[in-house]
Design an enzyme around this catalytic site. Structure first.
Site, mmCIF file in Angstrom:
data_model
loop_
_atom_site.group_PDB
_atom_site.id
_atom_site.type_symbol
_atom_site.label_atom_id
_atom_site.label_comp_id
_atom_site.label_asym_id
_atom_site.label_seq_id
_atom_site.Cartn_x
_atom_site.Cartn_y
_atom_site.Cartn_z
ATOM 1 N N HIS A 37 39.303 -56.645 -2.887
ATOM 2 C CA HIS A 37 38.760 -55.359 -2.416
ATOM 3 C C HIS A 37 38.282 -55.458 -0.972
ATOM 4 O O HIS A 37 37.378 -54.744 -0.557
ATOM 5 C CB HIS A 37 37.643 -54.848 -3.335
ATOM 6 C CG HIS A 37 38.188 -54.350 -4.642
ATOM 7 N ND1 HIS A 37 38.455 -53.033 -4.884
ATOM 8 C CD2 HIS A 37 38.557 -55.018 -5.765
ATOM 9 C CE1 HIS A 37 38.945 -52.886 -6.117
ATOM 10 N NE2 HIS A 37 39.025 -54.080 -6.664
ATOM 11 N N THR A 38 38.883 -56.346 -0.226
ATOM 12 C CA THR A 38 38.600 -56.448 1.210
ATOM 13 C C THR A 38 39.684 -55.767 2.026
ATOM 14 O O THR A 38 39.472 -55.453 3.191
ATOM 15 C CB THR A 38 38.516 -57.921 1.645
ATOM 16 O OG1 THR A 38 39.649 -58.617 1.102
ATOM 17 C CG2 THR A 38 37.247 -58.582 1.144
ATOM 18 N N ASP A 39 40.857 -55.547 1.412
ATOM 19 C CA ASP A 39 41.993 -55.117 2.257
ATOM 20 C C ASP A 39 41.850 -53.685 2.769
ATOM 21 O O ASP A 39 42.370 -53.367 3.820
ATOM 22 C CB ASP A 39 43.361 -55.391 1.603
ATOM 23 C CG ASP A 39 43.641 -54.571 0.355
ATOM 24 O OD1 ASP A 39 42.707 -53.956 -0.194
ATOM 25 O OD2 ASP A 39 44.809 -54.567 -0.069
ATOM 26 N N ALA A 126 49.937 -55.804 -14.795
ATOM 27 C CA ALA A 126 49.063 -56.943 -15.087
ATOM 28 C C ALA A 126 48.272 -57.377 -13.861
ATOM 29 O O ALA A 126 47.681 -58.455 -13.833
ATOM 30 C CB ALA A 126 49.896 -58.116 -15.613
ATOM 31 N N SER A 129 51.198 -57.159 -9.197
ATOM 32 C CA SER A 129 51.929 -56.415 -8.173
ATOM 33 C C SER A 129 53.416 -56.246 -8.416
ATOM 34 O O SER A 129 54.233 -56.459 -7.522
ATOM 35 C CB SER A 129 51.724 -57.060 -6.804
ATOM 36 O OG SER A 129 50.809 -56.310 -6.102
ATOM 37 N N SER A 130 53.754 -55.845 -9.613
ATOM 38 C CA SER A 130 55.157 -55.512 -9.847
ATOM 39 C C SER A 130 55.566 -54.320 -8.979
ATOM 40 O O SER A 130 56.725 -54.203 -8.588
ATOM 41 C CB SER A 130 55.392 -55.194 -11.321
ATOM 42 O OG SER A 130 54.760 -53.985 -11.698
ATOM 43 N N SER A 131 54.603 -53.446 -8.676
ATOM 44 C CA SER A 131 54.952 -52.270 -7.857
ATOM 45 C C SER A 131 55.350 -52.695 -6.446
ATOM 46 O O SER A 131 56.345 -52.209 -5.902
ATOM 47 C CB SER A 131 53.797 -51.267 -7.824
ATOM 48 O OG SER A 131 52.629 -51.835 -7.288
ATOM 49 N N ASP A 175 49.307 -56.361 -1.110
ATOM 50 C CA ASP A 175 50.371 -56.653 -2.077
ATOM 51 C C ASP A 175 51.747 -56.682 -1.428
ATOM 52 O O ASP A 175 52.544 -57.592 -1.662
ATOM 53 C CB ASP A 175 50.365 -55.609 -3.201
ATOM 54 C CG ASP A 175 49.059 -55.595 -3.956
ATOM 55 O OD1 ASP A 175 48.237 -56.503 -3.744
ATOM 56 O OD2 ASP A 175 48.858 -54.665 -4.764
HETATM 57 P P1 ADP Z 1 51.168 -53.699 -10.967
HETATM 58 O O1 ADP Z 1 51.642 -53.492 -9.573
HETATM 59 O O2 ADP Z 1 49.846 -54.346 -11.048
HETATM 60 O O3 ADP Z 1 52.168 -54.383 -11.839
HETATM 61 P P2 ADP Z 1 51.244 -50.834 -10.950
HETATM 62 O O4 ADP Z 1 50.692 -49.811 -11.874
HETATM 63 O O5 ADP Z 1 50.848 -50.786 -9.533
HETATM 64 O O6 ADP Z 1 50.939 -52.256 -11.614
HETATM 65 O O7 ADP Z 1 52.829 -50.738 -10.976
HETATM 66 C C1 ADP Z 1 53.536 -50.739 -12.192
HETATM 67 C C2 ADP Z 1 54.617 -49.660 -12.150
HETATM 68 O O8 ADP Z 1 55.686 -50.087 -11.270
HETATM 69 C C3 ADP Z 1 55.284 -49.438 -13.487
HETATM 70 O O9 ADP Z 1 54.578 -48.495 -14.260
HETATM 71 C C4 ADP Z 1 56.647 -48.902 -13.063
HETATM 72 O O10 ADP Z 1 56.560 -47.527 -12.734
HETATM 73 C C5 ADP Z 1 56.916 -49.664 -11.791
HETATM 74 N N1 ADP Z 1 57.718 -50.874 -12.077
HETATM 75 C C6 ADP Z 1 57.328 -52.155 -11.960
HETATM 76 N N2 ADP Z 1 58.317 -53.005 -12.321
HETATM 77 C C7 ADP Z 1 59.372 -52.232 -12.663
HETATM 78 C C8 ADP Z 1 60.699 -52.495 -13.130
HETATM 79 N N3 ADP Z 1 61.145 -53.741 -13.311
HETATM 80 N N4 ADP Z 1 61.501 -51.446 -13.382
HETATM 81 C C9 ADP Z 1 61.070 -50.178 -13.206
HETATM 82 N N5 ADP Z 1 59.834 -49.887 -12.771
HETATM 83 C C10 ADP Z 1 58.986 -50.866 -12.503
HETATM 84 MG MG MG Z 2 50.684 -52.299 -8.108
#
Ligand code: ADP
Ligand code: MG
Length: 387
Positions: A37-39, A126, A129-131, A175
């Protein structure tokens, strides 16, 4: 390994779109070692990339059509027109890649369409940073294919804009920069004010240590709103103190600053976290640079206490990971990411890791919490072309 992955993703692309892709790219998820929470306070962060990656096969199109497909989402190919892309009109996963195309075009880059197929090993939602991995892999692919010549930090800025404006999620720059710019065997010391960065050697295996990520599988329903509140509170603190951002409150001026905030108890706590957290990042950098890696353990623990007590974004599951890991002999542990769930990290001697992981699993079972997912994090490479 990545060649096999790239081959499989390219094959699926061909099944979907009738011809092979022009290339295959990968971008990783990340964990943040310290600097939480610094970014959005113009401060310091120190993430490193995970071996978990989002892989995308991509080809250009010249007809204004954007086709998107994810192997990880039920549903077929989504077809959009690049001219129709508009902020906050899409509530689905496609908003992330479409937002990247929108941000590139907004910045004047001539992106005339694409076919995209992707899949990911980054756990979604989780706190890993999948987003950002999703945004960055698409941005890098388009940067290469359209020969835009943008650097990693510039791609990160555009991806952040995609997430903030197009998706409508207020996130900082960490991220995307981590996914775009990290290097294997290193943590990234990033100054989020000017985006200057330094790769800090972080090779735990060589020193007989390991780092675990414990995904609590908890996703707090109100995390977005709480994030917004913390962010607004930090902005209020900066305004009351007459600085551009809390980054400008010097650590040795913290007591005076807190005095000046008087009875603004909530703001005082937020300010104290941010200012001490920036100092902790700098302390971890100097410990790692002087080869004193084990000494970062207590700094991680201090960081957790600050997030729990001052910033108030921990939760019982995260606290249980930290307390149990420390009780079982970990060198350090803390929650990582936005809070209210998500993941914690545990730094430990290699020999203690199995005992610690078992202790955490048992503590979760005893507390009747959902079993956590535990895996080892080895600092891995940032975004790259696979084929
Ligand atoms: P985080 O970044 O912590 O994983 P976020 O809520 O910021 O969580 O992002 C998750 C969202 O990113 C998912 O709900 C989906 O909309 C999108 N996303 C992530 N990975 C995939 C994937 N492999 N295919 C499609 N959408 C994805
Ligand atoms: Mg995210």
């Amino acid at each position: 390994m990545s060649e096999a992955v790239a081959g499989a993703v390219a094959e699926r692309f061909e099944e979907l779109y009738g011809a092979g892709p022009e290339g295959v790219w990968a971008a990783p998820g990340r964990v943040n070692l310290i600097g939480e929470h610094t970014d959005y306070n113009d401060g310091f962060v120190m993430p490193f990339a995970l071996p978990h990656i989002t892989v995308a096969a991509v080809s250009r199109r010249e007809d204004g059509v954007l086709r998107l497909h994810s192997a990880d989402i039920d549903g077929g190919v989504v077809e959009l027109r690049v001219d129709d892309l508009a902020p906050e009109t899409d509530r689905n996963w496609t908003a992330y890649p479409a937002g990247v195309v929108w941000a590139l075009r907004e910045a004047g880059h001539p992106v005339t369409g694409a076919d995209v197929h992707l899949t990911s090993t980054v756990p979604s939602g989780a706190g890993l940073s999948s987003s950002a991995a999703l945004e960055v892999v698409v941005a890098l692919a388009l940067n290469d294919l359209y020969e835009l010549g943008l650097k990693g930090w510039q791609l990160a800025r555009l991806c952040q804009r995609a997430e903030n404006v197009y998706v409508g999620a207020p996130t900082g720059i960490m991220d995307q920069t981590a996914s775009a710019c990290c290097e294997a065997g290193h943590a990234l010391f990033l100054d989020t004010r000017d985006l200057s960065q330094k790769q800090i050697p972080f090779d735990l295996a060589a020193e007989g240590m390991r780092l675990l990520v414990v995904d609590t599988q908890v996703k707090h329903a109100h995390s977005d709103g709480e994030y917004g509140k913390r962010r607004a509170g930090c902005e209020k603190g900066a305004a009351l103190l007459g600085v551009d951002a809390l980054r400008d409150v010097p650590y040795d001026g913290l007591d005076a600053a807190l005095d000046r905030l008087g009875d603004e108890e909530e703001v005082r706590r937020l300010v104290r976290h941010v200012v001490t957290e920036d100092e902790r990042v700098e302390r971890v950098v100097s410990l790692l640079e002087s080869g004193d890696t084990r000494a970062i353990g207590p700094v991680l623990v201090e960081g957790h206490a600050s997030l729990r007590d001052d910033f108030r974004i921990s939760c019982p599951e995260l606290d249980l990971v930290v307390d149990t890991a420390l009780g079982a002999g970990a060198l350090g542990a803390r929650m990582t990411g936005g809070g209210f769930g998500g993941s914690a990290i545990v730094l430990a001697e290699a020999a203690d890791v199995d005992t610690i992981a078992k202790a955490v699993q048992e503590a979760f079972a005893a507390a009747d919490f959902t079993a956590p997912r535990v895996f080892e994090a080895v600092p891995a490479a940032g975004a790259r072309r696979l084929s």
